[in-house]
Design an enzyme around this catalytic site. Structure first.
Site, PDB file in Angstrom:
ATOM      1  N   GLN A 313       0.797  -1.207   0.129  1.00 47.43           N
ATOM      2  CA  GLN A 313      -0.233   0.011  -0.352  1.00 47.43           C
ATOM      3  C   GLN A 313       0.901   1.058  -0.418  1.00 47.43           C
ATOM      4  OE1 GLN A 313      -2.876   0.915  -0.212  1.00 47.43           O
ATOM      5  NE2 GLN A 313      -2.905   2.710   0.139  1.00 47.43           N
ATOM      6  N   GLU A 314       2.069   1.377   0.704  1.00 45.76           N
ATOM      7  CA  GLU A 314       2.857   2.622   1.026  1.00 45.76           C
ATOM      8  C   GLU A 314       3.608   2.777  -0.693  1.00 45.76           C
ATOM      9  OE1 GLU A 314       3.115   4.292   2.693  1.00 45.76           O
ATOM     10  OE2 GLU A 314       2.273   3.742   5.333  1.00 45.76           O
TER      11      GLU A 314
END
Length: 514
Positions: A313-314
């Site tokens: 996600q990052e």
């Protein structure tokens, strides 16, 4: 008078003794059996279910599932052990009730007017719709009008058969389908995914979970409206089990346990993104193997697959990822955070993963102890994204708006309000991008579900391949020649009979000479 009383007493005692002797043979005796007393005397609650990501599954020796966790809590409520029996399809589940081999069916079964004529429903705890699915890239039916039995296959005992029959009688006279008595809904979904089957019908929640692992599964249309899901037990004159179920569900609804379990299994949302899921699973195959040892090394108290989902996600697992705000690396750490953790290079994969894991552990340690253990991670992730102070504001706002600050379901609904002036102007730490924190946590949960399911699927395939190799081991030509019927010797002796025409292999020799 005294003698008469004695005679009446004697007759009364005799009548009671006779009734006691005949009681078990009275036809309606079985109907008055106390089910709860029988379960507690046995010391075991027998529950039949179906193996699926939502209801019941076993991953690395640990049991999961919405219905499994609820059944375990109900067994604890009764003070007995839980025995789970897994069946292949819905028809087999109801066979267990009919034969007395199960006390309850807990398998995401839909309340239906036909079912309740023969079985006792319990409290309803969520709802689903029935949907027709197909494989991406294949023809998508826009209506049931043209669907026939050569295309649509249904699992035995599926409640949708009654709906299809009504639709056939009222709207689609040419509609037809086939029921496969040997397969369950999970198997039929897998066959649609593999292309062996054109269409099947399953409930919307099960389909949503399947799509996290198999994005090629697509919804063509809704066959029914929302339908309540419930458990089923035998239908008779004894209501003790039904009463216990009602009390149990009321208690877990009041103390928030039901909401927490439903959030765990149903709170991942239904906004499926085919392209994003497919890209993620490709990265699982091509990028994750190199990073997996690092995630396992530094995950410690949290699931390494969750740590991997956070990293995706990052940064989409790009060690050199950099945002416009200056955060960098696999875990997208700020410069100040990296320095506080003693990191020297945010683009170094190992430093970034170890630092991100420690920072997340710090956030989890700050989460109030009143938050349930299995929900602390979501509060920590919200704090990881927008800052711990703003997470406290979200809890405070939840209290002000009559919610439970220890319930992630309640708190996450307030996160988007942190960016709206009527709300943030009255909070201690002011404006925050709460809508981004909400999306951040939800995306991580989806990636984690996809990763866990996908890896489990790969392990299953590898185990099946290994078993196949053990059952049918490869044999070298040398080993074949040592066999009682030497293969190479046979070939050399038979070379005169081998021709380019397969039909001549079985032609009599005299005819060949002639």
């Amino acid at each position: 008078m005294k003698k008469l009383k004695i005679n009446y007493l004697f007759i009364g005692i005799l009548t009671l003794l006779l009734a006691a002797a005949l009681w078990p043979s009275i036809p309606w005796f079985g109907k008055t059996e106390n089910h709860i007393a029988a379960i507690q005397a046995r010391g075991v609650l027998r529950v039949s279910t179906i193996d699926s990501p939502l209801t019941y599954s076993v991953i690395n020796g640990k049991k999961y599932g919405l219905d499994y966790e609820l059944a375990q809590q109900f067994a604890n409520y009764l003070g007995v052990k839980l025995k789970v029996t897994v069946r292949q399809n819905i028809s087999q589940l109801f066979d267990d009730l009919d034969s007395g081999n199960a006390d309850l069916l807990a398998a995401g079964l839909v309340y239906d007017s036909a079912r309740v004529k023969n079985y006792q429903p319990g409290p309803m705890y969520y709802s689903v719709s029935q949907q027709l699915v197909y494989r991406v890239g294949q023809y998508r039916p826009r209506s049931l009008a043209t669907v026939n039995e050569n295309q649509l296959t249904i699992a035995p005992g599926h409640v949708v058969v009654n709906d299809l029959q009504r639709l056939k009688e009222t709207k689609f006279p040419d509609l037809s389908w086939k029921v496969d008595d040997k397969k369950g809904s999970t198997t039929l979904l897998e066959e649609v995914i593999s292309g062996k089957l054109d269409y099947t019908i399953a409930d919307s929640v099960a389909i949503s979970l399947f799509q996290r692992v198999h994005p090629e599964l697509a919804v063509a249309l809704d066959v029914t409206d929302e339908q309540p899901v419930t458990w089923f037990s035998r239908l008779d004159d004894d209501n003790t089990l039904s009463a216990a179920l009602l009390d149990f569900f009321n208690s877990i609804n009041e103390d928030g346990s039901l909401a927490r379990i439903e959030e765990k299994y149903l709170g991942h949302g239904d906004d499926f993104d085919y392209v994003d899921t497919r890209s993620f699973l490709r990265a699982v195959d091509n990028v994750l193997p190199e990073l997996e040892p690092l995630f396992k090394k530094y995950a410690k108290e949290i699931d390494w697959r969750l740590l991997a989902a956070i990293s995706y996600q990052e940064s989409h697992w790009d060690p050199l990822a950099t945002s416009p705000t200056g955060v960098r690396g696999l875990m997208m750490l700020t410069k100040n955070t990296a320095q506080s953790l003693g990191l020297t290079d945010r683009t170094d994969a190992e430093q970034s993963i170890s630092g991100g894991a420690r920072y997340l552990e710090d956030m989890m340690a700050k989460v109030p102890e009143t938050v349930p253990e299995d929900e602390r991670i979501w509060f920590a992730l919200a704090a990881y994204n927008m800052g711990y102070a703003h997470m406290l504001d979200a809890r405070s706002l939840t209290v002000k708006t009559k919610g439970n600050p220890d319930s992630w379901t309640d708190v996450k609904q307030r996160l988007p309000l942190l960016s709206q002036k009527p709300y943030y102007s009255k909070l201690t730490y002011g404006y925050a991008r709460g809508h981004e924190a909400y999306a951040y946590v939800e995306n991580i949960r989806k990636y984690q579900i996809s990763l866990v399911g996908y890896l489990q699927e790969k392990e299953k395939q590898e185990a099946e391949a290994m078993k196949l190799a053990q059952d049918y081991p490869a044999v070298s030509p040398e080993e074949l020649n040592k066999a009682p019927f030497p293969f190479l010797s046979f070939l050399s002796q038979s070379s005169g009979y081998l021709t380019h025409s397969p039909s001549l292999l079985f032609t009599p020799q005299k005819k060949e000479e002639k």
